[in-house]
Scaffold this active site. Sequence first.
Site, PDB file in Angstrom:
ATOM      1  N   GLY A  46       0.840  -1.190   0.000  1.00  0.00           N
ATOM      2  CA  GLY A  46       0.000   0.000   0.000  1.00  0.00           C
ATOM      3  C   GLY A  46       0.875   1.239   0.000  1.00  0.00           C
ATOM      4  N   GLN A  51       3.240  10.016   1.199  1.00  0.00           N
ATOM      5  CA  GLN A  51       4.533   9.321   1.295  1.00  0.00           C
ATOM      6  C   GLN A  51       5.475   9.688   0.152  1.00  0.00           C
ATOM      7  OE1 GLN A  51       2.586   5.241   2.073  1.00  0.00           O
ATOM      8  NE2 GLN A  51       4.553   5.126   3.116  1.00  0.00           N
ATOM      9  N   CYS A 102       6.010  -0.050   7.431  1.00  0.00           N
ATOM     10  CA  CYS A 102       5.651   1.052   6.548  1.00  0.00           C
ATOM     11  C   CYS A 102       6.886   1.461   5.763  1.00  0.00           C
ATOM     12  CB  CYS A 102       5.153   2.219   7.406  1.00  0.00           C
ATOM     13  SG  CYS A 102       4.765   3.697   6.467  1.00  0.00           S
ATOM     14  N   LEU A 103       6.706   1.747   4.475  1.00  0.00           N
ATOM     15  CA  LEU A 103       7.837   2.163   3.644  1.00  0.00           C
ATOM     16  C   LEU A 103       8.433   3.483   4.139  1.00  0.00           C
ATOM     17  CD1 LEU A 103       6.269   1.334   0.145  1.00  0.00           C
ATOM     18  CD2 LEU A 103       8.011   0.016   1.380  1.00  0.00           C
ATOM     19  N   HIS A 144      -4.229   1.621   7.727  1.00  0.00           N
ATOM     20  CA  HIS A 144      -2.850   2.126   7.712  1.00  0.00           C
ATOM     21  C   HIS A 144      -2.713   3.263   6.689  1.00  0.00           C
ATOM     22  CE1 HIS A 144       1.667   1.398   7.852  1.00  0.00           C
ATOM     23  NE2 HIS A 144       1.536   2.161   6.789  1.00  0.00           N
ATOM     24  N   GLU A 145      -3.243   3.046   5.479  1.00  0.00           N
ATOM     25  CA  GLU A 145      -3.071   4.050   4.424  1.00  0.00           C
ATOM     26  C   GLU A 145      -3.921   5.294   4.677  1.00  0.00           C
ATOM     27  OE1 GLU A 145      -0.564   3.617   2.687  1.00  0.00           O
ATOM     28  OE2 GLU A 145      -0.319   1.470   3.055  1.00  0.00           O
ATOM     29  N   HIS A 148      -2.292   7.635   6.983  1.00  0.00           N
ATOM     30  CA  HIS A 148      -1.291   8.516   6.357  1.00  0.00           C
ATOM     31  C   HIS A 148      -1.933   9.840   5.914  1.00  0.00           C
ATOM     32  CE1 HIS A 148       2.497   6.340   6.101  1.00  0.00           C
ATOM     33  NE2 HIS A 148       1.908   5.257   5.627  1.00  0.00           N
TER      34      HIS A 148
HETATM   35 NI    NI Z   1       2.741   3.368   5.586  1.00  0.00          NI
END
Ligand code: NI
Length: 176
Positions: A46, A51, A102-103, A144-145, A148
């Site tokens: 995701g 991000q 998470c990236l 999660h997304e 963000h």
């Molecule tokens: Ni993330």
Amino acid sequence: MSIRKILTYPEKSLAQPSVRVEHIDDEVRTLIEDMGETMFDAPGVGLAAPQIGVNQRIIVYDSHAADPERGENENPVKEFTALINPEIINASGSIVSEGEACLSVEDYSANVKRYEHITVKAQDIDGNDIEFEASGILAVIMQHEIDHLDGILFIDRISALKRTMYKKKISKKKAS
Ligand code: NI
């Protein structure tokens, strides 16, 4: 299409709330293509627009993230779904998302408490209003997304002690 740079904590814009998308134009469509490509390149399941430094309410996720054989497939299909202005309008149950990562949060994962079932309302890439239910891993990805988009990282949802330890580790790493 191009792969964009993924910002990482403690980048300030990751903590900022994103604005709603009012018009789905070519710029938005290009952004979404880039987000999909960037996510699969990372690789991740995701990605949210903030991000990659765009504070607009758009997320993408791996359409096959919940497939049971996903991890074993050597040549997985790279299809993603984009949601514009997604919101959680209903949530119930509780699960622990184990080893959530998470990236944008380097070298760390933790267990996070999440809702088990959610109802999401959003627009698709053509601007149609959509509403659907998600459970388990897909529900976790959505939460999660969408977090963000509100400037929230999963490390904001763990204990203060664990968060402090992570912050220390990162500031040491950045200083070295
Ligand atoms: Ni993330």
